[in-house]
Design an enzyme around this catalytic site. Structure first.
Site, short mmCIF file in Angstrom:
data_model
loop_
_atom_site.label_atom_id
_atom_site.label_comp_id
_atom_site.label_asym_id
_atom_site.label_seq_id
_atom_site.Cartn_x
_atom_site.Cartn_y
_atom_site.Cartn_z
N CYS A 33 0.81 -1.22 0.00
CA CYS A 33 0.00 0.00 0.00
C CYS A 33 0.85 1.27 0.00
O CYS A 33 0.32 2.36 -0.24
CB CYS A 33 -0.96 -0.01 1.19
SG CYS A 33 -2.12 -1.39 1.12
N ASN A 90 -10.25 0.35 0.66
CA ASN A 90 -8.79 0.37 0.56
C ASN A 90 -8.40 -0.20 -0.81
O ASN A 90 -8.57 -1.39 -1.05
CB ASN A 90 -8.22 -0.49 1.70
CG ASN A 90 -6.70 -0.53 1.68
OD1 ASN A 90 -6.05 -0.16 0.71
ND2 ASN A 90 -6.12 -1.00 2.79
N HIS A 139 -3.04 7.09 3.25
CA HIS A 139 -3.49 5.84 2.62
C HIS A 139 -4.83 5.44 3.22
O HIS A 139 -5.00 5.40 4.44
CB HIS A 139 -2.44 4.74 2.86
CG HIS A 139 -2.94 3.38 2.54
ND1 HIS A 139 -3.54 3.08 1.34
CD2 HIS A 139 -2.96 2.23 3.27
CE1 HIS A 139 -3.90 1.81 1.35
NE2 HIS A 139 -3.55 1.27 2.50
O1 UT7 Z 1 -3.56 -1.30 3.77
C1 UT7 Z 1 -2.49 -1.82 4.50
C2 UT7 Z 1 -2.56 -1.43 5.91
N1 UT7 Z 1 -3.78 -1.93 6.51
C3 UT7 Z 1 -4.23 -1.41 7.62
O2 UT7 Z 1 -3.65 -0.48 8.12
C4 UT7 Z 1 -5.45 -2.04 8.23
C5 UT7 Z 1 -5.26 -2.07 9.72
N2 UT7 Z 1 -6.28 -2.76 10.49
C6 UT7 Z 1 -7.59 -2.43 10.51
O3 UT7 Z 1 -8.08 -1.60 9.77
C7 UT7 Z 1 -8.43 -3.08 11.56
O4 UT7 Z 1 -7.59 -3.78 12.43
C8 UT7 Z 1 -9.52 -4.05 11.04
C9 UT7 Z 1 -10.60 -3.25 10.32
C10 UT7 Z 1 -8.92 -5.07 10.10
C11 UT7 Z 1 -10.16 -4.73 12.22
O5 UT7 Z 1 -10.72 -3.75 13.09
P1 UT7 Z 1 -10.33 -3.70 14.63
O6 UT7 Z 1 -11.18 -2.68 15.23
O7 UT7 Z 1 -8.85 -3.51 14.73
O8 UT7 Z 1 -10.72 -5.09 15.15
P2 UT7 Z 1 -9.79 -6.12 15.91
O9 UT7 Z 1 -8.92 -6.81 14.93
O10 UT7 Z 1 -9.14 -5.46 17.08
O11 UT7 Z 1 -10.85 -7.11 16.43
C12 UT7 Z 1 -11.81 -6.75 17.42
C13 UT7 Z 1 -12.90 -7.79 17.43
C14 UT7 Z 1 -12.35 -9.20 17.40
O12 UT7 Z 1 -13.19 -10.01 18.18
P3 UT7 Z 1 -12.72 -10.48 19.63
O13 UT7 Z 1 -11.43 -11.24 19.43
O14 UT7 Z 1 -12.53 -9.21 20.42
O15 UT7 Z 1 -13.87 -11.33 20.10
C15 UT7 Z 1 -12.46 -9.60 15.96
O16 UT7 Z 1 -12.58 -10.99 15.78
O17 UT7 Z 1 -13.66 -7.63 16.23
C16 UT7 Z 1 -13.71 -8.88 15.55
N3 UT7 Z 1 -13.80 -8.62 14.13
C17 UT7 Z 1 -14.97 -8.41 13.52
N4 UT7 Z 1 -16.22 -8.41 13.99
C18 UT7 Z 1 -17.22 -8.18 13.12
C19 UT7 Z 1 -12.81 -8.51 13.23
N5 UT7 Z 1 -13.31 -8.24 12.02
C20 UT7 Z 1 -14.67 -8.19 12.18
C21 UT7 Z 1 -15.75 -7.95 11.31
N6 UT7 Z 1 -17.00 -7.94 11.84
N7 UT7 Z 1 -15.58 -7.70 10.00
#
Ligand code: UT7
Length: 369
Positions: free
Chosen positions: A117, A289, A259
């Site tokens: 990215c 993205n 980005h």
């Molecule tokens: O382009 C290259 C660079 N990319 C980035 O910079 C992306 C960086 N990361 C992100 O944008 C975010 O981490 C995500 C959008 C991928 C995930 O969001 P988050 O708020 O960071 O969620 P998390 O990974 O901290 O997960 C929190 C909870 C988890 O559940 P538990 O373990 O707390 O029970 C995940 O399993 O949210 C859950 N989760 C979801 N729930 C519903 C993760 N994805 C989803 C989803 N829908 N799509």
């Protein structure tokens, strides 16, 4: 990169987006994802994205964006092509030579650059250095990706986030006070995090001829939470480094484009830098993205183009797999962005260019399933 008198100046801007607009409910239904529209909007800022039609490749989108940028630059012929992508048309050869051929650029040097990215800003910085060193005078820099070709539609961490598209700029040598002039750049990488964003199989480490295991090693994987923290820290540091080199105070920046990874990441970076929300621009809500295409697609967005005056202080920053990061401080360009629909397959009908000022491509199409 240290400032010198001669620098690269953006003289053309182009974009190419697939017609298919896909909303969150459609992505959820397609992958049978355990999530909902509200979670995706609240946690990422994304409402819809574009998906390439079956058979449309990264090279096709790159040709569209390249054609549009050439038209925006007054039909001047580029003398080099740099294509930032991590979803090339084939593992071998690079996609850029075929794109150059389809653009009618003859035998100009053409190569792919893979920084995920951060790729577009890596390529913009490389092209700037090549202009300053005299290796080229008018490079075409394209950021293009088709993440639908590598994302697993059943993966709720990535399937809702990524979309397809291409953006491009054409550079020329110029002065530091020209609109569109690149003033300062900052690049970095940290390979200790190489496995946080990855397609594990299909390279020389795990060749594709090995039988696929479970989970599918050929699909894109991202450890979202870990990546999130790196993204905020590295983009803020890198953007500050570019600002220091340019000698600009953050509050003088009139157009900040990060980005388009996640709206919450963009908000955090903007806060850390001290850039007011009114001066932050993006289109993650509409496009998700788009990886290497994300920054040039904001630059080419007609609503952004009309909101920023040529010559105003601008700051781009990106973060991606590798891990990599990059920032560029520049004067806002005066070139009028152009938009091109994805071209037909090579050898079919000629293309037409649509002036972005006449229609808004981000909202022109209807949602499809
Ligand atoms: O382009 C290259 C660079 N990319 C980035 O910079 C992306 C960086 N990361 C992100 O944008 C975010 O981490 C995500 C959008 C991928 C995930 O969001 P988050 O708020 O960071 O969620 P998390 O990974 O901290 O997960 C929190 C909870 C988890 O559940 P538990 O373990 O707390 O029970 C995940 O399993 O949210 C859950 N989760 C979801 N729930 C519903 C993760 N994805 C989803 C989803 N829908 N799509």
């Amino acid at each position: 990169m240290r400032p010198t008198d001669t620098t690269a100046v953006i003289t053309g801007i182009g974009a190419c987006l697939p017609d298919r607009v896909v909303d969150n409910d459609t992505v959820i239904a397609r992958g049978a994802l355990r999530t909902d529209d509200t979670w995706i909007r609240d946690r990422t800022g994304i409402a819809r994205r574009r998906h390439a039609a079956p058979g449309t490749s990264t090279g096709d989108l790159a040709v569209g964006a390249g054609r549009a940028a050439i038209a925006s630059a007054g039909d001047h012929r580029p003398d080099m092509l740099l294509l930032a992508t991590t979803t090339p048309d084939h593992p071998c050869p690079a996609t850029a030579p075929a794109v150059a051929h389809r653009l009618g650029l003859g035998t100009v040097p053409a190569f792919d650059l893979a920084a995920v990215c951060s790729g577009f800003l890596y390529a913009l910085t490389t092209a700037t250095a090549l202009i300053r060193g005299g290796a080229c005078a008018m490079p075409l820099v394209i950021g293009a990706d088709t993440y639908t070709s590598i994302v697993d539609p059943r993966d709720r961490q990535t399937a809702p986030i990524f979309g397809d598209g291409a953006g491009a700029v054409i550079l020329r040598p110029g002065a530091r006070d020209d609109p569109g002039a690149v003033i300062a750049t900052d690049l970095g990488a940290d390979g200790s995090g190489h496995d946080l964003i990855t397609v594990p199989g299909g390279g020389s480490r795990h060749p594709r001829r090995l039988p696929p295991s479970s989970p599918d090693p050929y699909s894109f994987r991202m450890q979202g939470r870990a990546v999130y923290a790196h993204a905020v820290r590295r983009m803020a540091q890198s953007a500050n480094s570019a600002l220091r080199q340019a000698g600009w105070a953050p509050e003088t920046v009139r157009a900040f484009i990060g980005h388009q990874a996640n709206q919450r990441i963009l908000d955090s970076v903007g806060e850390r830098l001290g850039i007011a929300p009114a001066h932050r621009f993006g289109n993650i809500h509409e496009l998700g993205n788009t990886a290497a295409a994300s920054i040039p697609l904001v630059v080419a967005d007609p609503t952004v183009h009309t909101a920023v005056a040529p010559g105003e202080r601008s700051l781009f920053t990106a973060f991606g797999g590798g891990l990599t990061w990059a920032s560029v401080a520049l004067n806002w360009p005066s070139a009028v962005p152009r938009h091109e629909a994805p071209p037909a397959r090579p050898g079919t009908k000629p293309l037409s260019t649509t002036d972005l000022s006449r229609s808004h491509p981000w909202t022109a199409s209807t949602t499809t399933s």
